[in-house]
Design an enzyme around this catalytic site. Structure first.
Site, short mmCIF file in Angstrom:
data_model
loop_
_atom_site.label_atom_id
_atom_site.label_comp_id
_atom_site.label_asym_id
_atom_site.label_seq_id
_atom_site.Cartn_x
_atom_site.Cartn_y
_atom_site.Cartn_z
N HIS A 243 0.86 -1.16 -0.03
CA HIS A 243 -0.06 0.17 0.03
C HIS A 243 0.80 1.31 -0.04
O HIS A 243 1.93 1.26 0.72
CB HIS A 243 -0.98 0.06 1.20
CG HIS A 243 -2.24 -0.73 1.08
ND1 HIS A 243 -2.76 -1.46 2.37
CD2 HIS A 243 -3.06 -1.14 0.06
CE1 HIS A 243 -3.80 -1.87 1.91
NE2 HIS A 243 -3.93 -1.74 0.39
N TYR A 244 0.30 2.15 -0.77
CA TYR A 244 1.12 3.29 -0.66
C TYR A 244 -0.14 4.60 -0.88
O TYR A 244 -0.71 4.40 -1.89
CB TYR A 244 2.02 3.77 -1.63
CG TYR A 244 2.73 5.05 -1.47
CD1 TYR A 244 3.84 5.06 -0.47
CD2 TYR A 244 2.60 6.24 -2.05
CE1 TYR A 244 4.38 6.20 -0.27
CE2 TYR A 244 3.28 7.56 -1.93
CZ TYR A 244 4.14 7.50 -0.90
OH TYR A 244 4.91 8.87 -0.56
N LEU A 251 7.70 -1.21 6.49
CA LEU A 251 7.39 -1.94 5.50
C LEU A 251 6.67 -3.31 5.48
O LEU A 251 7.17 -3.96 6.38
CB LEU A 251 8.51 -1.95 4.39
CG LEU A 251 8.16 -2.75 3.19
CD1 LEU A 251 7.66 -1.68 2.31
CD2 LEU A 251 9.53 -3.36 2.49
N HIS A 252 5.51 -3.59 4.97
CA HIS A 252 4.85 -4.72 5.06
C HIS A 252 3.95 -4.74 3.62
O HIS A 252 3.72 -4.17 2.87
CB HIS A 252 3.64 -4.78 6.26
CG HIS A 252 2.59 -3.45 6.12
ND1 HIS A 252 3.12 -2.07 6.21
CD2 HIS A 252 1.60 -3.43 5.80
CE1 HIS A 252 2.03 -1.54 6.17
NE2 HIS A 252 1.03 -2.28 5.90
#
Length: 324
Positions: A243-244, A251-252
């Site tokens: 996701h962004y 971070l995942h």
């Protein structure tokens, strides 16, 4: 911390702050305790109620057991309608034969950020150039206190939820853990939702990734099937994405059954892991430091409030900070 049952018994509803008809989910805002005034971070609570998918395995086992009990005999139906061969009615299932029918999650004490994240919001469009990322978004991310992701570190250090980890590579540079996302009941394979959380600290978002992180990203891609197979989901049924903007800045990678729809896979937010790897490997090692990324933000989010100082007040497109 008291049990979730104890806290829910003390929950007093203030308002319904959001709903999602497609996922049959509702979000409630209220207080825990006898106080009447809601104070974020003190007595505020956000409760999520989600209707669960039917446990088809349990239903199938009932049929195979040869039981004389009627599978649908426990239905309590309201008004019925009929047209030729078609009949329908609304009602209630009183039998546990179908398994749990609702999932409850609780955030307590809920901060204003928690409340804003879950309440219904108008959305605004952001076109984030590399320059605007450096001027606007990155300072916001860097200013986030470490305490906001302490719960992530607690998972990585196995202080909590150690029994939920389904796979781990302990390597400090290229390792990660995989566990069920809290939005999934960890039982229905068709709605499987796992998350891989990297061990390496300092990687906050997609913007940080370069060719030096390809071993980590490929490791997650290659090992995701090991975790998914525990739930009977083969590798060709996996969707992996980042996701962004993410919901938290560590971070995942999201790992879901490709049949699962409607949960964070919109084009303005989800970046497929295969594409991320290819962009870095085949186009440019610093691709995500050069590319313009577009996404939507809720109008009550902290990041949107941070952006408003750099926007044309009469538009939802960015003005140049140099001309402000």
């Amino acid at each position: 911390m008291p049990s979730i049952k104890t806290l829910l018994d003390q929950f007093r509803l203030k308002e319904v702050i959001n709903e999602d008809i497609s996922s049959k989910t509702v979000w409630l805002l209220g207080t825990v305790g006898n106080t009447t005034d809601l104070v974020p971070g003190v007595n505020a609570a956000v409760v999520t109620l989600e209707r669960l998918a039917f446990d088809t395995q349990t239903i199938s086992n009932h049929a195979l057991s040869g039981s004389d009990a009627s599978l649908l005999g426990s239905l309590a139906l309201g008004s019925e309608e009929q047209n030729d061969v078609y009949s329908w009615a609304a009602g209630y299932i009183n039998s546990r034969m179908f398994g749990p029918d609702i999932r409850v999650s609780l955030i307590y004490p809920a901060t204003q950020k928690h409340i804003a994240k879950h309440q219904r919001q108008h959305r605004r469009w952001i076109t984030e150039t590399p320059r605007l990322y450096s001027l606007v978004t990155k300072p916001f991310i860097d200013a986030q206190p470490a305490s906001r992701i302490q719960w992530v570190y607690n998972i990585l250090s196995k202080k909590v939820e150690a029994d939920r980890i389904v796979y781990e590579d302990p390597d400090p540079e290229n390792g990660f853990i995989i566990l069920p996302d809290l939005k999934w009941d960890a039982s229905n394979a068709a709605s499987m939702y796992l998350v891989a959380i990297v061990h390496r600290q300092g990687l906050k978002s997609l913007r940080d990734l370069t060719d030096s992180h390809l071993p980590l990203l490929k490791n997650i891609r290659n090992k995701a099937n090991v975790a998914a197979e525990k739930y009977g989901v083969p590798h060709n049924k996996l969707r992996l994405y980042i996701h962004y903007q993410p919901s938290y800045y560590h971070l995942h990678v999201h790992i879901t059954n490709v049949d699962l729809e409607g949960r964070g896979i919109a084009a303005d937010r989800a970046h497929l892991l295969d594409t991320v790897i290819s962009n870095i490997e085949d186009i440019a090692p610093d691709y995500y430091q050069k590319v313009t990324l577009a996404y939507a933000l809720g109008s009550d989010t902290e990041l949107w409030q941070h952006w408003t100082a750099h926007l044309d007040p009469h538009s939802t497109t960015e003005s140049s900070p140099e001309t402000n």
